[in-house]
Design a protein around this motif. Structure first.
Motif, short mmCIF file in Angstrom:
data_model
loop_
_atom_site.label_atom_id
_atom_site.label_comp_id
_atom_site.label_asym_id
_atom_site.label_seq_id
_atom_site.Cartn_x
_atom_site.Cartn_y
_atom_site.Cartn_z
N ALA A 100 4.19 0.09 13.32
CA ALA A 100 4.52 1.30 14.02
C ALA A 100 5.89 2.08 13.60
O ALA A 100 6.05 2.98 13.37
CB ALA A 100 4.32 1.23 15.54
N LEU A 101 6.88 0.87 13.80
CA LEU A 101 8.13 1.41 13.25
C LEU A 101 8.22 1.88 11.82
O LEU A 101 9.38 2.61 11.44
CB LEU A 101 9.07 0.18 13.44
N ARG A 102 7.32 1.25 10.89
CA ARG A 102 7.35 1.71 9.39
C ARG A 102 6.47 2.92 9.02
O ARG A 102 6.81 3.37 7.96
CB ARG A 102 7.06 0.62 8.67
N PRO A 168 14.65 -7.21 18.80
CA PRO A 168 15.13 -7.88 17.39
C PRO A 168 14.29 -7.17 16.43
O PRO A 168 14.95 -6.40 15.29
CB PRO A 168 15.02 -9.20 17.31
N ILE A 169 13.12 -6.86 16.40
CA ILE A 169 12.34 -5.97 15.41
C ILE A 169 12.75 -4.62 15.45
O ILE A 169 12.69 -4.05 14.51
CB ILE A 169 10.77 -6.22 15.55
N TYR A 170 13.09 -4.23 16.53
CA TYR A 170 13.39 -2.67 16.85
C TYR A 170 14.67 -2.51 16.04
O TYR A 170 15.03 -1.54 15.36
CB TYR A 170 13.21 -2.10 18.31
N ALA A 174 14.49 -0.06 12.97
CA ALA A 174 14.81 1.34 13.47
C ALA A 174 16.24 1.67 13.58
O ALA A 174 16.65 2.76 13.31
CB ALA A 174 14.23 1.56 14.79
N VAL A 175 17.08 0.58 13.75
CA VAL A 175 18.53 0.81 13.66
C VAL A 175 19.04 0.33 12.47
O VAL A 175 19.93 1.13 11.54
CB VAL A 175 19.11 0.08 14.75
N ALA A 176 19.04 -0.94 11.94
CA ALA A 176 19.58 -1.29 10.70
C ALA A 176 18.82 -0.89 9.51
O ALA A 176 19.36 -0.80 8.27
CB ALA A 176 19.96 -2.77 10.75
N ARG A 177 17.45 -0.56 9.90
CA ARG A 177 16.82 -0.33 8.68
C ARG A 177 16.83 -1.22 7.41
O ARG A 177 16.91 -0.97 6.52
CB ARG A 177 17.05 1.19 8.24
#
Length: 220
Positions: A100-102, A168-170, A174-177
């Motif tokens: 989802a985040l990708r 951690p996965i977010y 989403a933050v560090a990409r």
């Protein structure tokens, strides 16, 4: 047996579902392309192939439109099959979240809406309420099953567990990409299970999947 022959009153607006769906999709695409601040009703209407009137029949303003659509998306329940072990369930959950985040739209929309939430209390409240419902649902499923199997002790906090699972996965995507190595999600699932103090399944919730029969979905 009586038949209901009632008709929609003459002159009443009939909201066609396919038009509503087209508008919702257009809103998501516009949010990804330009962000909430630059999103306009005119641009959404052009992208959806409808007139502005069709939008105003459904929502009174840009804010109401975005809040309703984002709430629907954020509040969608996640399909979480029972693998028979907490670690297996965690790996599936992490794969779903990572996918989802990708996603091309989500990867642009989520950071933008979080930035808007810092400035707009209504957006912040909508996101918090929708995500909290989703978090409780995920926590009750994954942690509840682990408790039933005897992997986790009764009283394990589902909300705190989901924070530990998803945080951690977010952060990474989403933050560090930062790209994920191929073995990252299985290792993260094992680490989270260990951090939660998971033991081997012993209760009635244990299934054949606990003996290696479960197959994890392949990320796309």
């Amino acid at each position: 047996m009586a038949t209901d022959n009632r008709r929609v009153p003459a002159g009443a607006a009939v909201l066609r579902g396919e038009i509503t769906d087209a508008i919702r999709q257009a809103v998501m695409q516009e949010l990804a392309a330009v962000g909430y601040g630059r999103l306009s009703i005119e641009a959404v209407a052009r992208r959806a192939g409808v007139g502005k009137t069709a939008i105003y029949r459904r929502w009174s303003s840009k804010l109401e439109m975005v809040l309703e659509i984002v709430s629907r998306v954020a509040g969608q329940s996640l399909p979480l099959p029972d693998t028979g072990t907490l670690q297996g369930d965690l790996e599936i959950l992490l794969r779903i979240v990572a996918r989802a985040l990708r996603h091309p739209l989500a990867s642009q929309i989520i950071p933008d809406l979080l930035a808007e939430a810092a400035r707009n209390p209504r957006i912040a409240q909508t996101l918090q309420e929708s995500l909290r419902v989703n978090q409780r649902d995920v926590g009750n499923q994954v942690i509840g099953r682990a408790v039933d199997r005897g992997e986790l002790p009764p009283g394990t906090d589902p909300d705190a567990a989901v924070d530990l699972i998803v945080g951690p996965i977010y952060w990474r995507l989403a933050v560090a990409r930062t790209p994920l190595p191929d073995d990252h999600l299985p290792r993260m699932a094992a680490s989270v299970a260990s951090a939660l103090g998971a033991g081997p399944p012993t209760g009635p919730g244990r299934s054949a999947a606990a003996d290696g029969a479960a197959t994890l979905p392949t990320p796309r």
